[in-house]
Design a protein around this motif. Sequence first.
Motif, short mmCIF file in Angstrom:
data_model
loop_
_atom_site.label_atom_id
_atom_site.label_comp_id
_atom_site.label_asym_id
_atom_site.label_seq_id
_atom_site.Cartn_x
_atom_site.Cartn_y
_atom_site.Cartn_z
N CYS A 93 42.42 93.27 0.88
CA CYS A 93 42.70 91.92 1.47
C CYS A 93 43.37 91.99 2.82
CB CYS A 93 43.14 91.09 0.67
SG CYS A 93 44.66 91.35 -0.29
N ALA A 109 41.97 90.87 6.33
CA ALA A 109 42.44 89.70 6.77
C ALA A 109 44.05 89.80 6.94
CB ALA A 109 42.21 88.44 5.83
N GLU A 161 46.22 88.73 8.56
CA GLU A 161 46.94 87.51 9.22
C GLU A 161 46.96 86.50 7.92
OE1 GLU A 161 48.30 87.27 12.27
OE2 GLU A 161 47.53 88.97 12.67
N VAL A 162 46.19 86.48 7.01
CA VAL A 162 46.24 85.93 5.79
C VAL A 162 47.10 86.73 4.49
CG1 VAL A 162 44.87 84.62 4.33
CG2 VAL A 162 44.24 84.71 6.60
N ASP A 214 48.94 82.73 4.47
CA ASP A 214 48.54 81.64 5.05
C ASP A 214 47.56 81.11 4.33
OD1 ASP A 214 47.47 79.45 6.48
OD2 ASP A 214 47.07 80.60 8.43
N PRO A 228 44.37 79.12 6.24
CA PRO A 228 43.93 79.67 7.28
C PRO A 228 42.81 78.75 8.33
CG PRO A 228 42.46 80.60 5.82
CD PRO A 228 43.45 79.68 5.38
N GLY A 263 38.77 79.92 12.38
CA GLY A 263 38.58 81.37 13.19
C GLY A 263 38.87 82.61 12.20
N ARG A 264 39.84 82.27 11.08
CA ARG A 264 39.88 83.35 10.21
C ARG A 264 39.07 83.12 8.82
NH1 ARG A 264 45.72 83.02 12.01
NH2 ARG A 264 45.79 84.65 13.64
N HIS A 265 38.22 82.18 8.83
CA HIS A 265 37.41 81.90 7.48
C HIS A 265 36.56 83.30 7.21
CE1 HIS A 265 37.93 77.23 7.58
NE2 HIS A 265 38.95 77.83 7.34
N GLU A 290 36.94 86.35 7.93
CA GLU A 290 37.43 87.53 7.27
C GLU A 290 38.28 87.08 5.87
OE1 GLU A 290 39.79 87.92 10.86
OE2 GLU A 290 41.69 87.27 9.75
N THR A 291 38.67 85.98 5.73
CA THR A 291 39.13 85.35 4.44
C THR A 291 38.11 85.30 3.39
OG1 THR A 291 40.62 84.14 5.71
CG2 THR A 291 40.66 83.63 3.46
N GLU A 296 35.54 87.48 3.27
CA GLU A 296 35.22 89.03 3.20
C GLU A 296 36.24 89.47 2.38
OE1 GLU A 296 32.48 90.40 3.63
OE2 GLU A 296 33.09 92.83 3.59
#
Length: 65
Positions: free
Chosen positions: A16, A20, A22-23, A37, A40, A43-45, A47-48, A50
Motif C-alpha cells: 500500500c 499510495a 500519500e495515503v 488520509d 483521499p 486524484g488519489r482514488h 492508486e488507493t 490499487e
Amino acid sequence: MKVILDQDKCVGSGQCVLVAPEVFDQRDEDGIAVLLDPDPPAGRHAETREAARLCPALAIELADS
C-alpha cells in the motif's frame, strides 16, 4: 471515497505504501500500515484502489463517501 484500514489484519508487506504513499505509511517498529488520509481526494482514488487490491491481507476496505 472512505478508506478503512484494519491494522489487526495488516502483515506489513508495504504494498500500500509503495502504490499510495500519500495515503498510507508504515510504522517503523513493526511495519504495520498507518492510514494517513482516510478520505483521499479524487486524484488519489485510482492508486488507493490499487493499494487495496494488492494488499495480501485484505486489510484495506474502501467505501463510497
